[in-house]
Design a protein around this motif. Structure first.
Motif, PDB file in Angstrom:
ATOM      1  N   GLY A 244      44.297  56.567  51.372  1.00  0.00           N
ATOM      2  CA  GLY A 244      43.442  55.322  51.355  1.00  0.00           C
ATOM      3  C   GLY A 244      43.136  54.551  49.913  1.00  0.00           C
ATOM      4  N   TRP A 245      43.112  55.439  48.546  1.00  0.00           N
ATOM      5  CA  TRP A 245      43.254  54.796  47.432  1.00  0.00           C
ATOM      6  C   TRP A 245      44.709  53.990  46.954  1.00  0.00           C
ATOM      7  N   VAL A 246      45.571  54.635  47.426  1.00  0.00           N
ATOM      8  CA  VAL A 246      46.912  54.170  47.283  1.00  0.00           C
ATOM      9  C   VAL A 246      47.114  52.781  48.057  1.00  0.00           C
ATOM     10  N   ALA A 247      46.670  52.807  49.156  1.00  0.00           N
ATOM     11  CA  ALA A 247      46.841  51.681  49.907  1.00  0.00           C
ATOM     12  C   ALA A 247      45.866  50.574  49.591  1.00  0.00           C
ATOM     13  N   ALA A 248      44.687  50.919  49.032  1.00  0.00           N
ATOM     14  CA  ALA A 248      43.638  49.755  48.481  1.00  0.00           C
ATOM     15  C   ALA A 248      44.121  49.397  47.255  1.00  0.00           C
ATOM     16  N   VAL A 249      44.736  50.177  46.240  1.00  0.00           N
ATOM     17  CA  VAL A 249      45.203  49.565  45.046  1.00  0.00           C
ATOM     18  C   VAL A 249      46.535  48.625  45.284  1.00  0.00           C
ATOM     19  N   LEU A 250      47.291  48.788  46.262  1.00  0.00           N
ATOM     20  CA  LEU A 250      48.700  48.122  46.593  1.00  0.00           C
ATOM     21  C   LEU A 250      47.878  46.799  47.232  1.00  0.00           C
ATOM     22  N   VAL A 251      46.990  46.752  48.036  1.00  0.00           N
ATOM     23  CA  VAL A 251      46.595  45.522  48.367  1.00  0.00           C
ATOM     24  C   VAL A 251      45.680  44.821  47.299  1.00  0.00           C
ATOM     25  N   ILE A 252      44.939  45.425  46.509  1.00  0.00           N
ATOM     26  CA  ILE A 252      44.301  44.806  45.442  1.00  0.00           C
ATOM     27  C   ILE A 252      45.366  43.980  44.441  1.00  0.00           C
ATOM     28  N   VAL A 253      46.308  44.861  44.028  1.00  0.00           N
ATOM     29  CA  VAL A 253      47.404  44.105  43.289  1.00  0.00           C
ATOM     30  C   VAL A 253      48.222  43.081  43.844  1.00  0.00           C
ATOM     31  N   GLY A 254      48.541  43.211  45.151  1.00  0.00           N
ATOM     32  CA  GLY A 254      49.039  41.935  45.797  1.00  0.00           C
ATOM     33  C   GLY A 254      48.132  40.802  45.814  1.00  0.00           C
ATOM     34  N   PHE A 255      46.969  40.898  46.314  1.00  0.00           N
ATOM     35  CA  PHE A 255      46.048  39.807  46.226  1.00  0.00           C
ATOM     36  C   PHE A 255      45.911  39.343  44.588  1.00  0.00           C
ATOM     37  N   SER A 256      45.722  40.036  43.760  1.00  0.00           N
ATOM     38  CA  SER A 256      45.777  39.605  42.426  1.00  0.00           C
ATOM     39  C   SER A 256      46.855  38.703  42.130  1.00  0.00           C
ATOM     40  N   GLN A 257      48.272  39.246  42.595  1.00  0.00           N
ATOM     41  CA  GLN A 257      49.405  38.620  42.092  1.00  0.00           C
ATOM     42  C   GLN A 257      49.400  37.229  42.755  1.00  0.00           C
ATOM     43  N   LEU A 258      48.891  37.101  43.963  1.00  0.00           N
ATOM     44  CA  LEU A 258      48.878  35.838  44.423  1.00  0.00           C
ATOM     45  C   LEU A 258      47.898  34.867  43.824  1.00  0.00           C
ATOM     46  N   GLY A 259      46.724  35.560  43.429  1.00  0.00           N
ATOM     47  CA  GLY A 259      45.959  34.458  42.517  1.00  0.00           C
ATOM     48  C   GLY A 259      46.522  34.184  41.344  1.00  0.00           C
ATOM     49  N   MET A 260      47.214  35.100  40.584  1.00  0.00           N
ATOM     50  CA  MET A 260      47.840  34.503  39.290  1.00  0.00           C
ATOM     51  C   MET A 260      48.968  33.590  39.691  1.00  0.00           C
ATOM     52  N   TRP A 261      49.806  33.674  40.917  1.00  0.00           N
ATOM     53  CA  TRP A 261      50.594  32.511  41.087  1.00  0.00           C
ATOM     54  C   TRP A 261      50.065  31.286  41.414  1.00  0.00           C
ATOM     55  N   GLN A 262      48.863  31.267  42.131  1.00  0.00           N
ATOM     56  CA  GLN A 262      48.155  30.095  42.307  1.00  0.00           C
ATOM     57  C   GLN A 262      47.541  29.593  41.007  1.00  0.00           C
TER      58      GLN A 262
END
Length: 248
Positions: A10-28
């Motif tokens: 669960g934590w691995v999945a959560a960290v991957l999702v958080i990193v993915g959302f953060s990368q999309l925010g940085m791209w924006q």
């Protein structure tokens, strides 16, 4: 043991999702700064006028160009260009200055009828004085299929994007003769079609990119909060279960 394994997944999945959302925010955020920097160049660009060859040789940024030369044969119709909420095309024709520099000139916008029957275009011919903003080409959609296809009218091409090498080949120009920047023709000049010097047509303004960045970072924070709450509840349940098992 199984509970610890499940929590780890669960934590691995959560960290991957958080990193993915953060990368999309940085791209924006990157897109916001990139577009704002482009808008900030517009006023200084009008303060200095350059010839086409000098503008193309200068570091890439907005440049106000005035030059004399000749329009070359061939027209590119860039598809999926909106104006006032209507779908249409933008017309581009190659221009060679007296110094030999070549550029695609934005001649303006025409509406696309519902049956998508391309309008008949009348190309510019002969010598001309041009003035306008040397700027990046308008945004295009997904790069699907060939960049240019021949239209029914001779020497006219319909494009969904304008890679300089592909455009040069279609128009019979020497390889590498075209740059990616196009000349946004001054609306005050006669001829051409409906046009303006808006720098971000068909694309999002910086404020919208900021809004999307906030949304992506908000989603990342939400996932983190949910993961922490689930972890806290799991830790609360574990000691209670252990105490029940240890009672005689």
């Amino acid at each position: 043991m199984m509970r610890k394994h499940t929590r780890l997944i669960g934590w691995v999945a959560a960290v991957l999702v958080i990193v993915g959302f953060s990368q999309l925010g940085m791209w924006q955020l990157h897109r916001m700064h990139e577009k704002q920097a482009l808008l900030d160049q517009q006023v200084p660009a009008r303060a200095q006028t350059l010839g086409l060859a000098d503008a193309q040789a200068a570091p890439p940024q907005l440049r106000w160009v005035e030059d004399h030369g000749r329009f070359l044969p061939g027209t590119v119709l860039l598809d999926n260009q909106t104006r006032g909420g209507r779908a249409g095309i933008k017309l581009y024709q190659p221009f060679r200055s007296d110094s030999g520099a070549v550029v695609l000139v934005d001649l303006g916008w025409l509406p696309m009828p519902p049956d998508r029957q391309l309008p008949t275009v009348v190309p510019r011919e002969g010598e001309a004085h041009v003035a306008g903003l040397l700027a990046p080409p308008p945004a295009t959609g997904l790069a699907l299929g060939p960049a240019l296809v021949p239209a029914s009218q001779p020497a006219v091409w319909l494009a969904n994007r304008m890679p300089p090498a592909d455009v040069a080949a279609a128009l019979g120009l020497p390889p590498a003769s075209l740059r990616s920047a196009v000349l946004r023709l001054d609306p005050a000049l006669p001829g051409g079609y409906a046009r303006d010097l808006e720098l971000l047509p068909n694309t999002l303004p910086p404020s919208r990119h900021l809004g999307y960045a906030v949304q992506w970072f908000g989603l990342a924070l939400t996932v983190l909060v949910v993961a922490l709450v689930l972890e806290w509840r799991s830790r609360r349940r574990t000691p209670s279960a252990y105490m029940r098992k240890s009672r005689p």
